[in-house]
Design an enzyme around this catalytic site. Structure first.
Site, PDB file in Angstrom:
ATOM      1  N   PRO A 107     -42.501 -66.427 -26.778  1.00  0.00           N
ATOM      2  CA  PRO A 107     -43.360 -66.342 -27.962  1.00  0.00           C
ATOM      3  C   PRO A 107     -43.012 -65.096 -28.782  1.00  0.00           C
ATOM      4  O   PRO A 107     -42.837 -64.017 -28.211  1.00  0.00           O
ATOM      5  CB  PRO A 107     -44.781 -66.228 -27.387  1.00  0.00           C
ATOM      6  CG  PRO A 107     -44.669 -66.516 -25.925  1.00  0.00           C
ATOM      7  CD  PRO A 107     -43.243 -66.369 -25.512  1.00  0.00           C
ATOM      8  N   VAL A 108     -42.838 -65.253 -30.104  1.00  0.00           N
ATOM      9  CA  VAL A 108     -42.454 -64.087 -30.923  1.00  0.00           C
ATOM     10  C   VAL A 108     -43.650 -63.156 -31.119  1.00  0.00           C
ATOM     11  O   VAL A 108     -44.801 -63.594 -31.062  1.00  0.00           O
ATOM     12  CB  VAL A 108     -41.888 -64.487 -32.317  1.00  0.00           C
ATOM     13  CG1 VAL A 108     -40.523 -65.117 -32.204  1.00  0.00           C
ATOM     14  CG2 VAL A 108     -42.842 -65.355 -33.076  1.00  0.00           C
ATOM     15  N   SER A 115     -37.277 -60.324 -29.514  1.00  0.00           N
ATOM     16  CA  SER A 115     -36.191 -59.814 -30.358  1.00  0.00           C
ATOM     17  C   SER A 115     -35.070 -59.211 -29.505  1.00  0.00           C
ATOM     18  O   SER A 115     -33.888 -59.478 -29.742  1.00  0.00           O
ATOM     19  CB  SER A 115     -36.722 -58.790 -31.364  1.00  0.00           C
ATOM     20  OG  SER A 115     -37.421 -57.765 -30.692  1.00  0.00           O
ATOM     21  N   ALA A 116     -35.432 -58.450 -28.486  1.00  0.00           N
ATOM     22  CA  ALA A 116     -34.393 -57.837 -27.648  1.00  0.00           C
ATOM     23  C   ALA A 116     -33.618 -58.911 -26.884  1.00  0.00           C
ATOM     24  O   ALA A 116     -32.394 -58.824 -26.752  1.00  0.00           O
ATOM     25  CB  ALA A 116     -35.010 -56.847 -26.670  1.00  0.00           C
ATOM     26  N   ALA A 117     -34.312 -59.957 -26.421  1.00  0.00           N
ATOM     27  CA  ALA A 117     -33.624 -61.016 -25.666  1.00  0.00           C
ATOM     28  C   ALA A 117     -32.639 -61.755 -26.571  1.00  0.00           C
ATOM     29  O   ALA A 117     -31.529 -62.104 -26.150  1.00  0.00           O
ATOM     30  CB  ALA A 117     -34.639 -61.981 -25.062  1.00  0.00           C
ATOM     31  N   ASP A 158     -37.251 -52.352 -23.864  1.00  0.00           N
ATOM     32  CA  ASP A 158     -37.073 -53.814 -23.937  1.00  0.00           C
ATOM     33  C   ASP A 158     -35.607 -54.194 -23.712  1.00  0.00           C
ATOM     34  O   ASP A 158     -35.296 -55.040 -22.864  1.00  0.00           O
ATOM     35  CB  ASP A 158     -37.515 -54.357 -25.310  1.00  0.00           C
ATOM     36  CG  ASP A 158     -39.026 -54.454 -25.434  1.00  0.00           C
ATOM     37  OD1 ASP A 158     -39.720 -53.787 -24.652  1.00  0.00           O
ATOM     38  OD2 ASP A 158     -39.504 -55.198 -26.312  1.00  0.00           O
TER      39      ASP A 158
HETATM   40  O1  PMV Z   1     -44.460 -55.183 -28.033  1.00  0.00           O
HETATM   41  P1  PMV Z   1     -43.167 -54.956 -27.340  1.00  0.00           P
HETATM   42  O2  PMV Z   1     -42.814 -55.945 -26.321  1.00  0.00           O
HETATM   43  O3  PMV Z   1     -42.030 -54.738 -28.291  1.00  0.00           O
HETATM   44  O4  PMV Z   1     -43.331 -53.596 -26.496  1.00  0.00           O
HETATM   45  C1  PMV Z   1     -43.496 -52.404 -27.162  1.00  0.00           C
HETATM   46  C2  PMV Z   1     -43.604 -51.290 -26.180  1.00  0.00           C
HETATM   47  C3  PMV Z   1     -43.934 -49.961 -26.852  1.00  0.00           C
HETATM   48  O5  PMV Z   1     -43.978 -48.998 -25.804  1.00  0.00           O
HETATM   49  C4  PMV Z   1     -45.296 -50.012 -27.519  1.00  0.00           C
HETATM   50  C5  PMV Z   1     -42.892 -49.563 -27.879  1.00  0.00           C
HETATM   51  C6  PMV Z   1     -41.552 -49.180 -27.279  1.00  0.00           C
HETATM   52  O6  PMV Z   1     -40.587 -49.162 -28.043  1.00  0.00           O
HETATM   53  O7  PMV Z   1     -41.463 -48.865 -26.093  1.00  0.00           O
END
Ligand code: PMV
Length: 319
Positions: A107-108, A115-117, A158
């Site tokens: 889920p986006v 995005s990282a995947a 991520d």
């Molecule tokens: O929301 P996500 O899955 O991109 O996780 C962000 C995690 C944070 O600690 C809030 C930001 C980061 O870059 O680590």
């Protein structure tokens, strides 16, 4: 190999504070993922003086991107950036004409690393089609550059956990530390259905910290201590302690203003059915929450979460 995959992820402990140099624990989630398939197009390139971006077409309906790369926005396009960085790494200036298909079940904008995947799977498949799959450290660095376009100041957690696909104890700019899990444990991941901008919640936390550095710096340190204890709890197989640490981390995230009534309602629903710990995961304010449960309770907690409004749930066994 013209195909590559990458898993999703959740942050078990330590989000937000990790941006400020504190440790965090993250876990890959293999129930969801991104697959990138690249097919070479042997037909003629037509005009010879076109941009290299005219040679690549993309079909990525799950992330709302399709068409020739040259028609994508010229700046802030993570797909173009990943391809450009892979070519640079491999000393290539003109790519082969090809079609890239990106399929994602993550889920986006929900804290599961969509995005990282996408960047990791794309960098792997593209380097492979150019003749040699790049090593993990380089793949992760390329995905980190693309993350900057999404989040501004990502910590790098991520791209790291998704590239290595192992539980990690992560500290920004330090050597990766993958974790041994002594006692496998079960997490329920529940999607609040609310799409969030991580850049926004990270930006708001930064404003709070800039306004009151001592107060918020102390919250980040307390979260860092919780994460260190969490690492030992995982190592010792102390699941009860891990649950307690999740609860304490959630209340500090509430102080950082990144929780929400919906996320707290889901945590409460999990506790009523006996969850050992529960908290938001990722940027917060929406996205996913996670609940630590005994495996026998998993399906009853899952049902309770759906009843409380979760739009999707996954049971993830961490081992
Ligand atoms: O929301 P996500 O899955 O991109 O996780 C962000 C995690 C944070 O600690 C809030 C930001 C980061 O870059 O680590």
């Amino acid at each position: 190999m013209n195909k590559a995959t990458a898993p999703g992820k959740i942050i078990l402990l330590g989000e937000h504070a990790v941006v400020y140099g504190q440790p965090a624990l993250a876990i890959p989630v293999t129930q969801v993922g991104v697959t990138v398939q690249i097919d070479l197009d042997e037909t003629s390139n037509g005009e010879t003086n076109r941009s290299w971006k005219d040679l690549i077409s993309v079909c990525a309906p799950d992330i709302d991107r399709s068409g020739l790369l040259s028609h994508f926005p010229t700046t802030k396009d993570p797909i173009s950036l990943v391809i450009e960085l892979v070519m640079k790494e491999m000393g290539i200036t003109i790519p082969p004409k090809c079609h890239i298909k990106i399929e994602s079940s993550i889920p986006v904008a929900s804290g599961m690393g969509s995005s990282a995947a996408s960047s990791v799977a794309l960098a792997r498949a593209f380097s492979s089609i150019l003749g040699q799959e790049l090593e993990d450290g380089i793949i992760s660095r390329i995905a980190f550059e693309a993350e900057k376009l999404h989040h501004g100041t990502p910590s790098g957690i991520d791209n790291t956990v998704i590239t290595y696909a192992k539980p990690v104890f992560y500290i920004k700019d330090q050597k990766i530390d993958t974790l041994q899990v002594r006692e496998p444990f079960t997490l329920i991941i529940a999607d609040s259905g609310i799409r969030i901008s991580t850049a926004e919640s990270v930006g708001d936390v930064r404003k709070l910290w800039l306004g009151e550095p001592e107060k918020y710096g102390s919250i980040f340190s307390q979260i860092g201590e919780i994460v260190k204890q969490g690492k030992h709890a995982m190592h010792d197989g102390d699941i009860d302690l891990l649950g307690q640490l999740m609860i304490r981390n959630q209340s500090l995230l509430e102080e950082l203003t990144v929780s929400s009534p919906t996320l707290e309602r889901l945590c409460e629903a999990a506790f009523v059915r006996g969850a050992l710990g529960a908290k938001l995961s990722g940027g917060g304010r929406g996205g996913n929450m996670i609940a630590l449960v005994c495996s026998e309770e998993a399906s009853s907690v899952e049902k309770a979460l759906i009843k409380a409004g979760a739009t999707k749930t996954f049971i993830s066994r961490v081992e």
